[in-house]
Design a protein around this motif. Structure first.
Motif, PDB file in Angstrom:
ATOM      1  N   VAL A   1      -0.446  -0.498   4.614  1.00  0.00           N
ATOM      2  CA  VAL A   1       0.278  -0.453   3.348  1.00  0.00           C
ATOM      3  C   VAL A   1       0.973   0.901   3.233  1.00  0.00           C
ATOM      4  O   VAL A   1       0.334   1.943   3.436  1.00  0.00           O
ATOM      5  CB  VAL A   1      -0.691  -0.660   2.167  1.00  0.00           C
TER       6      VAL A   1
ATOM      7  N   CYS B   1       5.843   0.548  -3.094  1.00  0.00           N
ATOM      8  CA  CYS B   1       4.796   0.065  -2.203  1.00  0.00           C
ATOM      9  C   CYS B   1       5.348  -1.034  -1.306  1.00  0.00           C
ATOM     10  O   CYS B   1       6.008  -1.972  -1.780  1.00  0.00           O
ATOM     11  CB  CYS B   1       3.621  -0.479  -3.005  1.00  0.00           C
TER      12      CYS B   1
ATOM     13  N   PRO C   1       3.662  -3.724   1.161  1.00  0.00           N
ATOM     14  CA  PRO C   1       2.351  -4.218   1.604  1.00  0.00           C
ATOM     15  C   PRO C   1       2.380  -4.630   3.077  1.00  0.00           C
ATOM     16  O   PRO C   1       3.424  -4.612   3.721  1.00  0.00           O
ATOM     17  CB  PRO C   1       2.144  -5.447   0.711  1.00  0.00           C
TER      18      PRO C   1
ATOM     19  N   LEU D   1      -0.751  -8.536  -4.075  1.00  0.00           N
ATOM     20  CA  LEU D   1      -0.502  -7.100  -4.151  1.00  0.00           C
ATOM     21  C   LEU D   1      -1.103  -6.565  -5.444  1.00  0.00           C
ATOM     22  O   LEU D   1      -1.027  -7.208  -6.495  1.00  0.00           O
ATOM     23  CB  LEU D   1       1.002  -6.821  -4.105  1.00  0.00           C
TER      24      LEU D   1
ATOM     25  N   CYS E   1      -1.784   1.428  -4.156  1.00  0.00           N
ATOM     26  CA  CYS E   1      -1.307   0.060  -3.937  1.00  0.00           C
ATOM     27  C   CYS E   1      -2.199  -0.566  -2.876  1.00  0.00           C
ATOM     28  O   CYS E   1      -2.631   0.111  -1.918  1.00  0.00           O
ATOM     29  CB  CYS E   1       0.137   0.075  -3.483  1.00  0.00           C
TER      30      CYS E   1
ATOM     31  N   SER F   1      -3.056  -4.543  -0.749  1.00  0.00           N
ATOM     32  CA  SER F   1      -2.648  -5.922  -0.534  1.00  0.00           C
ATOM     33  C   SER F   1      -3.774  -6.678   0.157  1.00  0.00           C
ATOM     34  O   SER F   1      -4.648  -6.084   0.796  1.00  0.00           O
ATOM     35  CB  SER F   1      -1.352  -5.998   0.289  1.00  0.00           C
TER      36      SER F   1
END
Lengths: 112, 114
Positions: free
Chosen positions: B4, B23, B25, B32, B92, B94
């Protein structure tokens, strides 16, 4: 309200010993529980997941237990090494994953 | 496989200024998440996307925070105007399908509001 508690004090242990970290929760019925490792300045890294119907999970030197009666998970690192020094976070989620809650983490230090 | 990606890694702004975080992913990850992490605390979920749909934004302070995930890939989190209390690390993450899968986190953006 929902609450997760992890050892608030840092844990310092001797290399080679087993480190045991605790995650307690209240007012929550999680479907699964995850443990993450976080090093300074980095994002958390996934270690293990255990579901509500599982009592124990192992991965190499790591072991996680999950007691839904006690509302507690224990995270063990056997034969600990200085490289295991980090902050360890537990995270809970319900079956729909609509609620994801992280604990505040326990800082673990392994001294040579 | 690339992890990420987040940018910027650090941001210092004065209060009342706007700020945006980006961000990217892991390729193929439908879910996300944006988290905020204060010093000594665990990550706090702000918003979760399934593809381009925000399915959980109950913790997002909507008076000043906004997020978008165009085309279900990259995402942007914005704060306008920033307040002193917004100083934190914005993470962030994912996951491949649902959040019972492991989450892959980015390195975070450390925001300092002066």
């Amino acid at each position: 309200s929902q609450k997760i508690e992890q050892n608030s004090e840092a844990l310092n242990i001797q290399e080679g010993k087993t480190a045991t970290l605790t995650c307690n929760y209240t007012n929550y019925s999680p479907a699964y529980l995850q443990w993450y490792r976080q090093d300074p300045g980095r994002g958390p890294v996934f270690l293990l997941l255990i579901r509500e119907n599982e009592k124990e999970k192992r991965k190499e030197r790591l072991k996680v237990t999950f007691d839904t009666t006690l509302k507690q998970s224990l995270f063990h690192i056997t034969a600990s090494q200085p490289a295991d020094s980090a902050t360890y976070l537990c995270a809970l989620a319900d079956s729909s994953a609509s609620k994801i809650i992280f604990g505040s983490g326990t800082r673990l230090s392994i001294r040579p | 496989e690339a992890g990420v990606v987040q940018s910027p890694r650090y941001k210092i702004i004065e209060k009342k200024q706007p700020v945006a975080f980006w961000c990217n992913p892991i390729s193929g990850h439908n879910t996300l998440y944006w988290y905020r992490q204060n010093l000594g605390q665990g990550p706090e979920l702000l918003i979760r996307y399934e593809n381009e749909e925000a399915v959980d934004d109950s913790q997002l302070p909507k008076d000043r925070f906004s997020a978008e995930r165009l085309k279900g890939v990259d995402s942007t989190l914005k704060i306008q105007p920033a307040e002193l209390g917004d100083s934190a690390v914005y993470l962030c993450a994912s996951s491949a399908r649902h959040s019972y899968n492991e989450q892959f986190f980015g390195p975070g953006t450390r925001l300092t509001v002066l």
